[in-house]
Design a protein around this motif. Sequence first.
Motif, PDB file in Angstrom:
ATOM      1  N   ASN A   1       2.656 -18.608  -8.460  1.00 19.49           N
ATOM      2  CA  ASN A   1       1.971 -17.435  -7.946  1.00 19.49           C
ATOM      3  C   ASN A   1       1.813 -17.435  -6.287  1.00 19.49           C
ATOM      4  O   ASN A   1       1.276 -18.275  -6.041  1.00 19.49           O
TER       5      ASN A   1
ATOM      6  N   SER B   1       1.540 -14.681  -4.232  1.00 18.39           N
ATOM      7  CA  SER B   1       1.071 -13.458  -3.795  1.00 18.39           C
ATOM      8  C   SER B   1       0.092 -13.720  -2.561  1.00 18.39           C
ATOM      9  O   SER B   1      -0.829 -14.643  -2.825  1.00 18.39           O
TER      10      SER B   1
ATOM     11  N   ALA C   1      -0.190  -2.229  -0.196  1.00 19.98           N
ATOM     12  CA  ALA C   1      -0.216  -3.534   0.324  1.00 19.98           C
ATOM     13  C   ALA C   1      -0.227  -3.795   1.702  1.00 19.98           C
ATOM     14  O   ALA C   1      -0.914  -4.836   2.182  1.00 19.98           O
TER      15      ALA C   1
ATOM     16  N   GLU D   1      -3.513  -6.163   2.607  1.00 23.28           N
ATOM     17  CA  GLU D   1      -3.260  -7.517   2.765  1.00 23.28           C
ATOM     18  C   GLU D   1      -2.689  -7.614   4.031  1.00 23.28           C
ATOM     19  O   GLU D   1      -2.543  -8.774   4.643  1.00 23.28           O
TER      20      GLU D   1
ATOM     21  N   ARG E   1       6.339  -6.863  -1.405  1.00 24.07           N
ATOM     22  CA  ARG E   1       5.272  -6.715  -2.365  1.00 24.07           C
ATOM     23  C   ARG E   1       5.015  -5.595  -3.291  1.00 24.07           C
ATOM     24  O   ARG E   1       4.962  -5.852  -4.583  1.00 24.07           O
TER      25      ARG E   1
ATOM     26  N   LEU F   1       5.464  -6.274  -7.484  1.00 28.61           N
ATOM     27  CA  LEU F   1       4.461  -5.772  -8.162  1.00 28.61           C
ATOM     28  C   LEU F   1       5.056  -4.745  -9.182  1.00 28.61           C
ATOM     29  O   LEU F   1       4.535  -4.620 -10.413  1.00 28.61           O
TER      30      LEU F   1
ATOM     31  N   TYR G   1      -2.116  -0.232  -7.564  1.00 24.42           N
ATOM     32  CA  TYR G   1      -1.844  -1.591  -6.946  1.00 24.42           C
ATOM     33  C   TYR G   1      -2.893  -2.608  -7.439  1.00 24.42           C
ATOM     34  O   TYR G   1      -2.452  -3.697  -7.715  1.00 24.42           O
TER      35      TYR G   1
ATOM     36  N   GLN H   1      -1.915  -3.596 -10.967  1.00 27.38           N
ATOM     37  CA  GLN H   1      -0.818  -4.490 -11.030  1.00 27.38           C
ATOM     38  C   GLN H   1      -1.261  -5.819 -10.576  1.00 27.38           C
ATOM     39  O   GLN H   1      -0.656  -7.026 -10.999  1.00 27.38           O
ATOM     40  N   ARG H   2      -1.970  -6.159  -9.676  1.00 26.60           N
ATOM     41  CA  ARG H   2      -2.488  -7.633  -9.262  1.00 26.60           C
ATOM     42  C   ARG H   2      -3.310  -8.084  -9.963  1.00 26.60           C
ATOM     43  O   ARG H   2      -3.535  -9.425 -10.290  1.00 26.60           O
TER      44      ARG H   2
ATOM     45  N   GLU I   1      -1.706 -11.309 -11.075  1.00 25.10           N
ATOM     46  CA  GLU I   1      -2.286 -12.530 -10.267  1.00 25.10           C
ATOM     47  C   GLU I   1      -3.724 -12.741 -10.494  1.00 25.10           C
ATOM     48  O   GLU I   1      -4.186 -13.512  -9.814  1.00 25.10           O
TER      49      GLU I   1
ATOM     50  N   LEU J   1      -6.377 -11.268  -9.948  1.00 26.08           N
ATOM     51  CA  LEU J   1      -7.143 -10.639  -8.761  1.00 26.08           C
ATOM     52  C   LEU J   1      -8.472 -10.321  -9.398  1.00 26.08           C
ATOM     53  O   LEU J   1      -9.491 -10.334  -8.684  1.00 26.08           O
TER      54      LEU J   1
END
Length: 407
Positions: free
Chosen positions: A2, A4, A278, A282, A292, A296, A379, A382-383, A387, A389
């Motif tokens: 991971n 990200s 993103a 971010e 990114r 994703l 977004y 997808q995270r 990931e 999130l």
Amino acid sequence: MNDSPGWATPGSDPSDGERPGAPTDRPVTGDPKWSAEQPPPGQWTSPTPGQTPPPQAPQQQPGQGWGPQGGQYGSPYGGQYGYPGGPGQWGQPPAAKPGVIPLRPLGLGEILDGAVATMRSHWRSVLPITLVVATVVQVLSLLAQKYAMSDLTVATEPGADLEESLNSLAVAMGALIGASFIAALGGIVATAMLTMIYSRAVLGNTSTISGAWRDSRSQLLRLFGLTLLLGLGAVLLAAVLIVPGALTRNAGLIAVGIFAVIPLITWLWIKFSLASPALMLEKTTVFKALGRSSKLVKGTWWRIFGITLLTNIITGIVAAIIVWPLTIVGMAVFGGGLGGIEDGTASTAWGALILSGIGAIIAQTIVMPIQAGVTVLLYVDQRIRREGLDLELARAAGIENYGTTGG
């Protein structure tokens, strides 16, 4: 693995990996567990599996992001989904919902509902932004249509002087390009501010217009560069595929180029569709944001394409329902009816342009936040899927013991 980045604090400038005090030589392993390193003071801590989180999670304050920039987020549940109640997690409580969406992978209806719910519950922040942008854009568009199209009509009349016609065409094209440029700038500013409002709505936090501007302004130039880069890329791709056929006057080659450029631009459009959120959330650079988005979207291109296409169809229908009746009434009442439509003067009559502009302002004020919201929530979705999130969002929202298996 991971790799990200985490959420940067809105308003800060350092890009990924440049946060003051962040370790520069952190080892990267394939272990999906949380990092054992302690972030600097003031950042969220990362619990290890089986460890009980602190009894009171820090409350998310206005202006804070969703996690330490450059952090490593993973899912202690294993598998694709990292959320309570997911596959193989029977008996877990339902996912928390501190804001407009539940903290788990989202369905189509939840994404659309989250976009509309944010616009409805945060209308004091959302609608003024889109109303101002839509008004400025439509006023400039109205003036360009009135004078540029009038000059264009005169330039194309039989018997017009060639040099005068070329000058009129140049002025008309310049006015239209200028209006389009201002419209693009307005859209970029609105997208940046709406992204910040939607990101806070996910946590259940309210936003102000000044706060959204403060959080987004540091990334505006980069967002403009991203938009310009994508636009130029599409133009260059179309030129490479279509211009050879045009130069050789080969109709077949032109047709092949057109049929090739449409799917390629569509593929790239979806591939980089998450670059904007993103970039903003971010606090990263243009090229890192493109990377990114590509990461994703990978493996879920058709799903994101379907949701994006459906959103555009719905918003297009809503806009048409608002704009077309006013446009038709304006052309019929102020444009000379069918005679004005036939000779082209109806579209440049002041009354018709004003009514059409009012309809466009109303439509854009409603449609713009829905489109921006769907992109931001895609977004986030997808995270969450890739990931974990949702765990970081839960901590940022002050939810205790979220995602623990030990009770």
